[in-house]
Design a protein around this motif. Structure first.
Motif, PDB file in Angstrom:
ATOM      1  N   ASP A 152       0.895  -0.904   0.247  1.00 13.60           N
ATOM      2  CA  ASP A 152      -0.077   0.046  -0.065  1.00 13.60           C
ATOM      3  C   ASP A 152       0.768   1.245  -0.078  1.00 13.60           C
ATOM      4  O   ASP A 152       0.540   2.569  -1.128  1.00 13.60           O
ATOM      5  N   SER A 153       1.674   1.318   0.738  1.00 18.79           N
ATOM      6  CA  SER A 153       2.665   2.638   0.966  1.00 18.79           C
ATOM      7  C   SER A 153       3.345   2.502  -0.276  1.00 18.79           C
ATOM      8  O   SER A 153       3.806   4.053  -0.930  1.00 18.79           O
ATOM      9  N   SER A 154       4.121   1.665  -1.859  1.00 19.81           N
ATOM     10  CA  SER A 154       4.623   1.619  -2.352  1.00 19.81           C
ATOM     11  C   SER A 154       3.456   2.119  -3.515  1.00 19.81           C
ATOM     12  O   SER A 154       4.117   3.211  -4.249  1.00 19.81           O
ATOM     13  N   GLY A 155       1.840   1.754  -3.248  1.00 24.86           N
ATOM     14  CA  GLY A 155       1.492   2.671  -4.414  1.00 24.86           C
ATOM     15  C   GLY A 155       1.210   3.990  -3.861  1.00 24.86           C
ATOM     16  O   GLY A 155       0.689   4.289  -4.986  1.00 24.86           O
ATOM     17  N   ALA A 156       1.304   4.555  -2.986  1.00 26.96           N
ATOM     18  CA  ALA A 156       0.773   5.986  -2.810  1.00 26.96           C
ATOM     19  C   ALA A 156       2.132   6.318  -2.722  1.00 26.96           C
ATOM     20  O   ALA A 156       2.090   7.644  -3.567  1.00 26.96           O
ATOM     21  N   ILE A 178       4.517   5.730  -5.453  1.00 29.41           N
ATOM     22  CA  ILE A 178       4.135   5.559  -6.801  1.00 29.41           C
ATOM     23  C   ILE A 178       3.367   6.817  -7.145  1.00 29.41           C
ATOM     24  O   ILE A 178       3.252   6.966  -8.454  1.00 29.41           O
ATOM     25  N   GLU A 179       2.098   7.026  -6.646  1.00 28.85           N
ATOM     26  CA  GLU A 179       1.451   8.068  -7.221  1.00 28.85           C
ATOM     27  C   GLU A 179       1.481   9.205  -6.551  1.00 28.85           C
ATOM     28  O   GLU A 179       1.358  10.081  -7.628  1.00 28.85           O
ATOM     29  N   ARG A 180       2.234   9.641  -6.072  1.00 28.29           N
ATOM     30  CA  ARG A 180       3.127  10.684  -5.712  1.00 28.29           C
ATOM     31  C   ARG A 180       4.409  10.968  -6.605  1.00 28.29           C
ATOM     32  O   ARG A 180       4.487  12.217  -6.956  1.00 28.29           O
ATOM     33  N   ALA A 191       4.396   9.919  -9.567  1.00 28.04           N
ATOM     34  CA  ALA A 191       3.768  10.508 -10.739  1.00 28.04           C
ATOM     35  C   ALA A 191       3.098  12.064 -10.565  1.00 28.04           C
ATOM     36  O   ALA A 191       2.954  13.112 -11.752  1.00 28.04           O
ATOM     37  N   ALA A 192       2.681  12.810 -10.032  1.00 26.53           N
ATOM     38  CA  ALA A 192       2.384  14.303  -9.857  1.00 26.53           C
ATOM     39  C   ALA A 192       3.818  14.462  -9.869  1.00 26.53           C
ATOM     40  O   ALA A 192       3.152  15.731 -10.290  1.00 26.53           O
ATOM     41  N   LYS A 205       4.626  14.648 -13.060  1.00 30.13           N
ATOM     42  CA  LYS A 205       3.814  15.979 -14.111  1.00 30.13           C
ATOM     43  C   LYS A 205       4.226  17.225 -13.790  1.00 30.13           C
ATOM     44  O   LYS A 205       4.600  18.050 -14.767  1.00 30.13           O
TER      45      LYS A 205
END
Length: 150
Positions: A56-60, A62-64, A66-67, A70
């Motif tokens: 779960d921490s890794s997924g979060a 990855i999202e950070r 990506a942001a 960008k």
């Protein structure tokens, strides 16, 4: 048949439980296998919970990431459109362009710092994810209050 009780600091280490379950005397092999399985299942249920939190921490993360990527792309585009292209024009206010460049450079440095922090966090998570059992052991030995009796 409960395995045993140790002090909280020692009892936090799941390996202690696993070893003790294997070294204990049992009335027969069925009881021995049942107790070893019970202890192993209890330990690895906790490790799976820890492993899922790493995922779960890794997924979060990855999202950070990506942001942040960008945001870095947006800054690069702004430098190109608001600084570089206007400098090609002979009739511009250099002071205004210089101020905009300074602001964009500051934002870019903030993005770089954030990406470096993200990279360090990703390395830390990757280290934990390489061996979740060892990482879980280290965590509960360091913080025995996180461990419950197995």
């Amino acid at each position: 048949m409960p395995v045993f009780d140790y002090s909280p600091a020692v009892a936090a280490d799941p390996e202690v439980y696993r070893i003790h379950a294997r070294e204990e005397s049992y009335p027969n092999s069925v009881a021995e296998q049942a107790e070893i399985k019970r202890v192993d299942d209890a330990v690895f249920d906790r490790v799976r919970i820890y492993e899922n939190s790493l995922v779960d921490s890794s997924g979060a993360l990855i999202e950070r990431g990506a942001a942040l990527a960008k945001g870095a792309t947006d800054i690069e585009r702004a430098v190109r459109e608001e600084v570089r292209h206007p400098l090609d024009n002979t009739r511009i206010d250099l002071k205004k362009v210089a101020e905009r460049y300074t602001a964009l450079r500051s934002r870019a440095q903030e993005q770089i710092d954030a990406l470096e922090r993200l990279a360090r966090e990703a390395e830390w998570l990757a280290e934990k994810a390489n061996d979740p059992y060892a990482a879980y052991r280290a965590l509960v030995v360091r913080y025995p209050a996180l461990s419950k009796k197995y």
